[in-house]
Write an enzyme that holds these catalytic residues in place. Structure first.
Site, PDB file in Angstrom:
ATOM      1  CG  LEU A  46      63.617  48.241  50.830  1.00  0.00           C
ATOM      2  CD1 LEU A  46      62.144  48.617  51.811  1.00  0.00           C
ATOM      3  CD2 LEU A  46      63.273  49.164  49.470  1.00  0.00           C
ATOM      4  CG  HIS A  48      54.581  39.809  33.076  1.00  0.00           C
ATOM      5  ND1 HIS A  48      53.509  39.925  33.592  1.00  0.00           N
ATOM      6  CD2 HIS A  48      54.174  38.788  32.591  1.00  0.00           C
ATOM      7  CE1 HIS A  48      52.678  38.966  33.694  1.00  0.00           C
ATOM      8  NE2 HIS A  48      53.175  38.262  33.158  1.00  0.00           N
ATOM      9  CG  ASP A 100      45.811  41.899  39.560  1.00  0.00           C
ATOM     10  OD1 ASP A 100      46.994  40.850  38.773  1.00  0.00           O
ATOM     11  OD2 ASP A 100      45.213  41.455  39.074  1.00  0.00           O
TER      12      ASP A 100
HETATM   13  C1  FPP Z   1      50.251  39.933  37.936  1.00  0.00           C
HETATM   14  O1  FPP Z   1      49.668  40.610  36.636  1.00  0.00           O
HETATM   15  C2  FPP Z   1      51.349  40.113  37.710  1.00  0.00           C
HETATM   16  C3  FPP Z   1      51.875  38.949  38.232  1.00  0.00           C
HETATM   17  C4  FPP Z   1      51.411  38.086  38.110  1.00  0.00           C
HETATM   18  C5  FPP Z   1      53.822  38.569  38.270  1.00  0.00           C
HETATM   19  C6  FPP Z   1      54.622  39.967  38.559  1.00  0.00           C
HETATM   20  C7  FPP Z   1      56.073  39.849  37.615  1.00  0.00           C
HETATM   21  C8  FPP Z   1      56.691  40.965  37.828  1.00  0.00           C
HETATM   22  C9  FPP Z   1      56.296  42.274  37.457  1.00  0.00           C
HETATM   23  C10 FPP Z   1      58.327  40.988  37.252  1.00  0.00           C
HETATM   24  C11 FPP Z   1      59.058  40.198  37.373  1.00  0.00           C
HETATM   25  C12 FPP Z   1      59.434  40.240  38.999  1.00  0.00           C
HETATM   26  C13 FPP Z   1      60.588  40.947  38.985  1.00  0.00           C
HETATM   27  C14 FPP Z   1      60.945  41.120  40.650  1.00  0.00           C
HETATM   28  C15 FPP Z   1      62.069  41.815  38.709  1.00  0.00           C
HETATM   29  P1  FPP Z   1      48.748  39.396  35.608  1.00  0.00           P
HETATM   30  O2  FPP Z   1      49.348  39.197  34.548  1.00  0.00           O
HETATM   31  O3  FPP Z   1      47.959  38.900  36.444  1.00  0.00           O
HETATM   32  O4  FPP Z   1      47.829  40.750  35.315  1.00  0.00           O
HETATM   33  P2  FPP Z   1      46.247  40.462  34.840  1.00  0.00           P
HETATM   34  O5  FPP Z   1      45.960  39.866  35.492  1.00  0.00           O
HETATM   35  O6  FPP Z   1      45.979  41.382  34.173  1.00  0.00           O
HETATM   36  O7  FPP Z   1      46.145  39.652  33.612  1.00  0.00           O
END
Ligand code: FPP
Length: 253
Positions: free
Chosen positions: A143, A49, A32
């Site tokens: 893994l 991201h 997150d």
């Molecule tokens: C949370 O941050 C993150 C996500 C909802 C997405 C995580 C996905 C990736 C890092 C990339 C795609 C995946 C792969 C496997 C390559 P948020 O956007 O909720 O952050 P915030 O709470 O600060 O808004």
């Protein structure tokens, strides 16, 4: 050892303090804070991201190196569809880019690429890359990188109940045979042990519908660090903390 060794002093020092014989077998991570990381820099959320994918690359390598057997990453929840379409598209593109870019190296290094969640809702290209990556790597023995995509814990339990109900209706399962073990076998994670350690970054103290059934006795570890800033050093800290805990599973010592 695959990939690179610990590269800064702090990391090396902390790594020495970890008992490599007691590495958590299964680590689950709620990645997150990508959006807030980007906002702090006046960048679009998708940049957060993108930076988050760099963290994924590094953490997967470290987990593989230190002998973690399963790493489950919450990459896209059943609730994430509510986000603006351009952010959803950016996440899907990053997933495809990641799989295309990393598959060969992960495969060479014995990593199994697996996924949980209803991927039939993802764009075709994502489904194709996921299925190809899984087929190519499923006989590996290192893994398991387990990507939670269009995943929700409640949805997973509903799906399991429906499938068990069908089996009962068709007289393949007797009601008395339904126990915790049987339910576990109907979840996406049927072939994966429950997580030993769950990490959530960014300072939020909640589970957000992740692995609800599986984390009954999982050790929880929270950090204020945003996911793009999460380094191997933080992972080692989480593992060190985990190793100092007394896991009693409801028993006494
Ligand atoms: C949370 O941050 C993150 C996500 C909802 C997405 C995580 C996905 C990736 C890092 C990339 C795609 C995946 C792969 C496997 C390559 P948020 O956007 O909720 O952050 P915030 O709470 O600060 O808004």
């Amino acid at each position: 050892m695959f990939f690179k060794n610990a590269n800064n002093l702090l990391e090396k020092e902390l790594l020495k303090e970890i008992d490599l014989d007691k590495i958590p077998k299964h680590i689950a991570i709620i990645m997150d804070g990508n959006g807030r990381w980007a906002k702090k820099r006046n960048l679009p959320r998708s940049f957060g991201h993108k930076a988050g994918v760099e963290t994924i690359r590094e953490i997967v390598k470290v987990c593989s190196n230190i002998g973690v057997k399963y790493l489950t990453l919450y990459a896209f929840s059943t609730e994430n569809w509510k986000r603006p379409a351009d952010e959803v598209n950016a996440l899907m593109n990053l997933l495809v880019e990641y799989l295309k870019g990393e598959l060969e190296e992960l495969h060479k290094n014995n990593v199994i690429i697996n996924y949980i969640g209803d991927i039939s809702m993802l764009p075709d290209i994502c489904q194709r890359e996921l299925i190809n990556s899984n087929i190519k790597t499923k006989k590996n023995t290192g893994l398991m990188l387990n990507l939670a995509l269009n995943y929700g814990g409640r949805n997973e339990i509903v799906r399991a109940i429906k499938n068990i109900a069908k089996e009962v209706y068709n007289k393949n399962i007797e009601i008395d045979k339904i126990d915790e073990n049987l339910i576990s076998n109907y979840l996406y994670t049927s072939n994966i042990p429950d997580p030993d350690l769950l990490i959530r970054t960014s300072g939020e103290l909640r589970i957000s519908n992740f692995l609800l059934w599986q984390i009954a006795y999982t050790e929880l570890w929270f950090t204020d660090v945003y996911w793009p800033d999460f380094k191997p050093y933080h992972l080692y800290k989480a593992i060190k903390d985990y190793q100092s805990r007394d896991r009693r599973f409801g028993n006494v010592k």
